[in-house]
Structures are given as structure tokens and as C-alpha cells.
Design an enzyme around this catalytic site. Structure first.
Site, PDB file in Angstrom:
ATOM      1  N   THR A 150       0.848  -1.190   0.000  1.00  0.00           N
ATOM      2  CA  THR A 150       0.000   0.000   0.000  1.00  0.00           C
ATOM      3  C   THR A 150       0.892   1.252   0.000  1.00  0.00           C
ATOM      4  O   THR A 150       2.090   1.157   0.268  1.00  0.00           O
ATOM      5  CB  THR A 150      -0.926   0.016   1.247  1.00  0.00           C
ATOM      6  OG1 THR A 150      -0.109   0.108   2.420  1.00  0.00           O
ATOM      7  CG2 THR A 150      -1.787  -1.234   1.325  1.00  0.00           C
ATOM      8  N   VAL A 167      13.874   0.177  -0.956  1.00  0.00           N
ATOM      9  CA  VAL A 167      15.011   1.033  -1.347  1.00  0.00           C
ATOM     10  C   VAL A 167      15.478   0.678  -2.752  1.00  0.00           C
ATOM     11  O   VAL A 167      15.857  -0.467  -3.022  1.00  0.00           O
ATOM     12  CB  VAL A 167      16.194   0.865  -0.350  1.00  0.00           C
ATOM     13  CG1 VAL A 167      17.381   1.724  -0.766  1.00  0.00           C
ATOM     14  CG2 VAL A 167      15.757   1.230   1.067  1.00  0.00           C
ATOM     15  N   GLU A 219      13.153  -5.555   0.771  1.00  0.00           N
ATOM     16  CA  GLU A 219      14.101  -5.144  -0.274  1.00  0.00           C
ATOM     17  C   GLU A 219      13.524  -4.041  -1.167  1.00  0.00           C
ATOM     18  O   GLU A 219      14.232  -3.122  -1.586  1.00  0.00           O
ATOM     19  CB  GLU A 219      14.470  -6.367  -1.135  1.00  0.00           C
ATOM     20  CG  GLU A 219      15.484  -6.099  -2.219  1.00  0.00           C
ATOM     21  CD  GLU A 219      16.854  -5.724  -1.662  1.00  0.00           C
ATOM     22  OE1 GLU A 219      17.512  -6.585  -1.072  1.00  0.00           O
ATOM     23  OE2 GLU A 219      17.268  -4.552  -1.819  1.00  0.00           O
ATOM     24  N   LYS A 231      14.611   6.492   2.497  1.00  0.00           N
ATOM     25  CA  LYS A 231      15.464   5.364   2.072  1.00  0.00           C
ATOM     26  C   LYS A 231      16.800   5.407   2.806  1.00  0.00           C
ATOM     27  O   LYS A 231      17.340   4.361   3.186  1.00  0.00           O
ATOM     28  CB  LYS A 231      15.643   5.400   0.558  1.00  0.00           C
ATOM     29  CG  LYS A 231      14.344   5.033  -0.174  1.00  0.00           C
ATOM     30  CD  LYS A 231      14.379   5.389  -1.642  1.00  0.00           C
ATOM     31  CE  LYS A 231      13.084   4.979  -2.327  1.00  0.00           C
ATOM     32  NZ  LYS A 231      12.887   5.612  -3.628  1.00  0.00           N
ATOM     33  N   LYS A 257       7.611   1.931   2.733  1.00  0.00           N
ATOM     34  CA  LYS A 257       8.758   2.481   3.468  1.00  0.00           C
ATOM     35  C   LYS A 257       8.384   2.955   4.879  1.00  0.00           C
ATOM     36  O   LYS A 257       9.230   2.964   5.777  1.00  0.00           O
ATOM     37  CB  LYS A 257       9.354   3.654   2.676  1.00  0.00           C
ATOM     38  CG  LYS A 257       9.976   3.221   1.369  1.00  0.00           C
ATOM     39  CD  LYS A 257      10.204   4.370   0.433  1.00  0.00           C
ATOM     40  CE  LYS A 257       9.002   4.607  -0.419  1.00  0.00           C
ATOM     41  NZ  LYS A 257       9.156   4.526  -1.849  1.00  0.00           N
ATOM     42  N   GLU A 271       5.207   8.679  -5.866  1.00  0.00           N
ATOM     43  CA  GLU A 271       4.449   8.230  -4.701  1.00  0.00           C
ATOM     44  C   GLU A 271       3.002   8.716  -4.819  1.00  0.00           C
ATOM     45  O   GLU A 271       2.723   9.667  -5.564  1.00  0.00           O
ATOM     46  CB  GLU A 271       5.061   8.827  -3.424  1.00  0.00           C
ATOM     47  CG  GLU A 271       6.456   8.351  -3.137  1.00  0.00           C
ATOM     48  CD  GLU A 271       6.523   6.850  -2.897  1.00  0.00           C
ATOM     49  OE1 GLU A 271       5.934   6.366  -1.931  1.00  0.00           O
ATOM     50  OE2 GLU A 271       7.159   6.152  -3.707  1.00  0.00           O
TER      51      GLU A 271
HETATM   52  N1  HSE Z   1       8.443   7.166  -5.893  1.00  0.00           N
HETATM   53  C1  HSE Z   1       9.592   6.357  -5.696  1.00  0.00           C
HETATM   54  C2  HSE Z   1      10.684   6.820  -6.631  1.00  0.00           C
HETATM   55  C3  HSE Z   1       9.220   4.925  -5.957  1.00  0.00           C
HETATM   56  O1  HSE Z   1      10.371   7.564  -7.561  1.00  0.00           O
HETATM   57  O2  HSE Z   1      11.841   6.458  -6.469  1.00  0.00           O
HETATM   58  C4  HSE Z   1      10.246   3.927  -5.518  1.00  0.00           C
HETATM   59  O3  HSE Z   1      10.520   3.995  -4.154  1.00  0.00           O
END
Ligand code: HSE
Length: 329
Positions: free
Chosen positions: A83, A139, A136, A212, A112, A197
Site C-alpha cells: 500500500t 530502497v 528489499e 530510504k 517504506k 508516490e
Molecule cells: N516514488 C519512488 C521513486 C518509488 O520515484 O523512487 C520507488 O521507491
């Protein structure tokens, strides 16, 4: 057959469903939920029909079945939690993950929020319940960075991690420099293509990259840090003129994240970088240099965002658990 309950049926969830339909992989989906609805079927859910429903803009299942019903009532071995991230509360994912671990079910997540907010608590719960918690996909999308650092580089001291951690910002910066798109046009493209996102301010304000860094620092480097410890500047104020100025000097601008454990550095900011630098990658690629004492410097490059690419990391974690499960039973 490994039974999974899949929570989240947007870009990543649909990518996972398509990969299972195409490749099988010994996986069957017995629970499925999006933000509005759910399905529970111990004999296996028809993923093609669920994908068709989403294509038509309909919920994937029944409005009277919630994601928490799926966590608590479906028959599954692994909860797959994909989600959207909420950085303030980590909900509803945190509740989903705790619920599954408490039922003695393994968890694989691309979300995350829970890992950045409460990795120690969740990992302790997983250990107490004798199950795996794998993350995994949180990140760098398709790059198996966490596993490379935890397993491949075990025994090394990691002295610095530096790189491009957000595919959406990299896509925006690439499109602005190469095609002269405005920031707004490039961001709209990244959203349409499913890279951004659910709340794209997470991407462009550097929050996603900062999360991250927290996940790597906390779960791989053993630093106890939170999002507030990351010094952060995003790309929202970058103009096409700034990119042109960099271009005139054979340079470009990239959103760079950096961790130096020994110096307590945790930082995300746009930086001017020579075009020949190994971290200058195009589009949704991420590039991360890991500096170590024994192995020297390693640079990992791969797609950091996207439906199929993120699904790849999730599936890698499912199959990791599947292989341990089979060996031990
Ligand atoms: N929105 C994130 C990005 C997706 O563009 O890196 C991957 O975490």
C-alpha cells in the site's frame, strides 16, 4: 504452492499480479485488497478478473471486505504489503504488518513507512513469532541493494553510501534537461507512468530519498536514526535556467543522498555533478556507490521506480522465504 495475501493493488500490486500470471512462480493469491475493497478465496483469486476490474476503474473486490479482514481471515503464508507510504503514522500498513506477524505469517513489503518508523519493533516481533520480515523493495526498486549489503558485503565496514535514490526526481531532472520540459510537465509524466508516490511531494521534496537513507542507516548500518536526522532539500525550486547553467559546464543536476556513518552525515540535496560521473544516470534509474574497507567501492545501477521493477524486488523476497520454507519443511 506459496499462498500470499496481497494488500495494495495500485502500480506495484498490479505489477506483482501480472508477474504471477505470466510466470507462475509457485505463488497463489488467496487474499487481495485495495483501499476500498477486498477478496478472500482459499482456492486462489482470479487475478486477470481483478486486473480487469481495476482497468475499468472499479474496486478489485467486495466493498464489505476490508484490508484488515484479509490480514485476519485469509489463509496465507506471506503477507505482501504494497500500500502507499504514509511517513507520519505508517498506517494502515503498520497495523497490517503487525497483524500478520502476530498471526505467525511472514511479511514482504515495499512500504517504506513502517520500516523507517519502527524497524526494530517489527523485526523483534517477527523473530518472536518465528517468521521473516523482508523489505528489499523499499530502497532503489529493482536493485537488490539491501541483500547485497547485508549478505554479499557481510564482514565489510561500510564507510560511505552515496547515490541517486529517487526515480521520480531523476526522471524529472532528465526530462527537463533533455527535452526542455517544465518541472510541472515532467512531474505530470512521472505520475502518469506510475513512478511517483501517491503523494508526489514525498518525491520532489526529497522525503522519499531521505526515508530510504533512514532505512539503510537503521537496518543495514546499525545507526539509530529517524527522518528528522536527515538534512534535506528537494528539487521543487530548481529552474530550467539552473539546469542550463550546469549544462554549459558539461555538468548536470542530480538529487543525491549521502550517508557517512563515521561522521554522522545523513543528507539529501540537489548537486551539480559532471556528466561523466558514475552517479549521473538517466530516467528512473537509481545509482548508488557503496564504499567499503575490504571490497573497495561498488556502484549499483538499476530501475528505482516502476510497476514491474518494484514487483521484481517483492517477488525476490517472496521466493527467498519460499526457498527457506521448502528447505525447512
Ligand atoms: N516514488 C519512488 C521513486 C518509488 O520515484 O523512487 C520507488 O521507491
Amino acid at each position: 504452492m506459496t499462498r500470499i495475501a496481497l494488500l495494495g493493488f495500485g502500480s506495484v500490486g498490479q505489477g506483482i499480479a501480472r508477474a504471477i500470471l505470466e510466470k507462475g512462480l509457485g505463488i497463489t493469491v488467496t487474499g487481495l485488497a485495495d483501499s476500498r475493497s477486498g477478496v478472500i478465496d482459499a482456492s486462489g483469486i482470479d487475478l486477470s478478473a481483478a486486473l480487469d476490474r481495476k482497468e475499468r476503474g472499479e474496486p478489485c473486490g467486495n466493498l464489505d471486505i476490508s484490508s484488515m479482514d484479509v490480514v485476519e481471515e485469509a489463509e496465507y503464508d506471506i503477507l505482501v504489503e504494497v500500500t502507499p507510504t504514509d511517513v507520519e503514522t505508517a498506517e494502515p500498513a503498520l497495523g497490517h504488518i503487525r497483524g500478520a506477524l502476530q498471526r505467525g505469517r511472514h511479511v514482504v513489503t515495499s512500504n517504506k513507512g513502517p520500516i523507517a518508523l519502527d524497524y526494530p519493533g517489527l523485526q523483534a516481533l517477527a523473530e518472536e513469532c518465528g517468521v521473516f520480515l523482508r523489505y528489499e523493495a523499499t530502497v532503489c526498486g529493482a536493485i537488490p541493494l539491501i541483500r547485497a549489503m547485508q549478505e554479499g558485503l557481510a564482514g565489510n565496514t561500510i564507510t560511505r553510501i552515496c547515490g541517486v535514490f529517487n526515480g521520480t526526481c531523476n526522471y524529472i531532472l532528465t526530462r527537463m534537461a533533455a527535452e526542455g520540459l517544465t518541472y510541472e510537465q515532467a512531474l505530470a509524466e512521472a505520475r502518469d507512468l506510475g513512478y511517483a508516490e501517491a503523494d508526489p511531494t514525498y518525491d520532489v521534496e526529497g522525503i522519499d530519498a531521505a526515508i530510504k537513507l533512514v532505512i539503510l542507516a537503521d537496518t543495514v548500518l546499525g545507526m539509530r536514526v529517524t527522518l528528522d536526522d536527515v538534512e534535506r532539500t528537494g528539487i521543487t525550486l530548481l529552474s530550467p535556467e539552473a539546469l542550463q547553467l550546469a549544462e554549459d559546464q558539461d555538468c548536470t543536476i542530480r538529487l543525491i543522498g549521502e550517508i557517512v556513518p563515521g561522521a554522522g552525515v545523513l543528507q539529501v540535496s540537489p548537486r551539480i555533478v559532471a556528466k561523466t560521473h558514475p552517479l549521473v544516470v538517466e530516467g528512473t534509474l537509481n545509482a548508488v556507490t557503496v564504499e567499503t574497507d575490504l571490497a573497495g567501492d561498488l556502484t549499483f545501477i538499476g530501475k528505482g521506480a516502476g510497476s514491474t521493477e518494484t514487483a521484481s524486488a517483492v517477488i525476490g523476497d517472496i521466493l527467498y522465504i519460499q526457498s527457506r520454507h521448502v528447505q525447512s519443511s
